[in-house]
Scaffold this motif. Structure first.
Motif, short mmCIF file in Angstrom:
data_model
loop_
_atom_site.label_atom_id
_atom_site.label_comp_id
_atom_site.label_asym_id
_atom_site.label_seq_id
_atom_site.Cartn_x
_atom_site.Cartn_y
_atom_site.Cartn_z
N PHE A 68 0.79 -1.41 -0.05
CA PHE A 68 0.11 0.04 0.03
C PHE A 68 0.82 1.27 -0.11
CE2 PHE A 68 -3.72 -2.76 1.32
CZ PHE A 68 -4.70 -1.98 0.48
N GLY A 72 -1.45 2.17 -4.03
CA GLY A 72 -2.78 2.04 -3.37
C GLY A 72 -3.50 0.77 -4.28
N PRO A 73 -3.45 0.78 -5.58
CA PRO A 73 -4.24 -0.18 -6.47
C PRO A 73 -3.17 -1.49 -6.25
CG PRO A 73 -3.93 1.83 -7.80
CD PRO A 73 -3.11 2.03 -6.55
N GLY A 75 -1.43 -2.25 -3.54
CA GLY A 75 -1.89 -2.88 -2.22
C GLY A 75 -3.32 -3.55 -2.12
N ALA A 76 -4.23 -2.98 -3.06
CA ALA A 76 -5.44 -3.60 -2.97
C ALA A 76 -5.65 -4.89 -3.88
CB ALA A 76 -6.39 -2.52 -3.75
N THR A 79 -3.86 -7.60 -1.70
CA THR A 79 -4.96 -8.01 -0.61
C THR A 79 -5.84 -8.97 -1.17
OG1 THR A 79 -4.74 -5.95 0.49
CG2 THR A 79 -6.85 -6.96 1.06
N LEU A 80 -6.26 -8.89 -2.41
CA LEU A 80 -7.19 -9.75 -2.99
C LEU A 80 -6.66 -11.03 -3.33
CD1 LEU A 80 -9.00 -7.51 -5.94
CD2 LEU A 80 -10.01 -8.47 -3.58
N TYR A 153 -1.44 2.24 -11.91
CA TYR A 153 -0.66 1.59 -10.48
C TYR A 153 0.26 2.68 -9.84
CZ TYR A 153 3.05 0.56 -13.51
OH TYR A 153 4.06 0.73 -14.69
#
Length: 153
Positions: A68, A72-73, A75-76, A79-80, A153
């Motif tokens: 992250f 942010g993208p 990191g997201a 996470t997925l 990204y």
């Protein structure tokens, strides 16, 4: 240039050959999965056994924080991937094969494949120069998918 862009560019320099890229497309997320599986398999202190928290759950938090911080993208997306990996690990746990055995076998096979890919590429793996590239690999893998979805990204 942002740090994520610099790291991805440097990582990409040793990942130009189509065969090496294809190998990494399979091996990089698989190594992430089996690394979590191996950590998941380690015994935890008794206080954690009642909560179903494993070393994988604990150690993935700073890893996701790192992603992250980079983007942010990314990191997201990581996470997925992590959620998906934990789901697969739970499914492996339902099988007659121990999670650690399955993950150790795949860990060895996937790393052998990656080294074969780099032999074909003719360039050494990036993490030989900077250990951070062990974490950049999954981010690099995600950038291919994010680009296809027109997500920066």
């Amino acid at each position: 240039m942002r740090q994520i862009e610099r790291l991805l560019t440097l990582y990409g320099e040793s990942h130009q050959n189509r065969t090496n890229i294809a190998i990494h497309a399979v091996a990089v997320p698989a190594i992430y999965l089996v690394s979590l599986g191996l950590l998941w398999s380690l015994p935890v202190p008794e206080i954690l056994t009642q909560t179903d928290v494993t070393w994988a759950h604990i150690l993935v938090l700073p890893v996701l924080y790192y992603y992250f911080r980079l983007s942010g993208p990314i990191g997201a997306a990581m996470t997925l991937l992590t959620i998906g990996c934990f789901t697969v690990i739970e499914l492996i746990a339902l099988s007659p094969i121990a999670v650690w055995q399955c993950c150790l076998f795949l860990f060895v096979v996937m790393w052998i494949l990656q080294f074969v890919g780099h032999k074909i590429e003719g360039k050494k793996p990036s993490f030989f120069d900077d250990i951070r590239f062990l974490l950049v690999g999954p981010a690099w893998w995600w950038t291919h998918w994010l680009k296809r979805l027109n997500i920066g990204y």
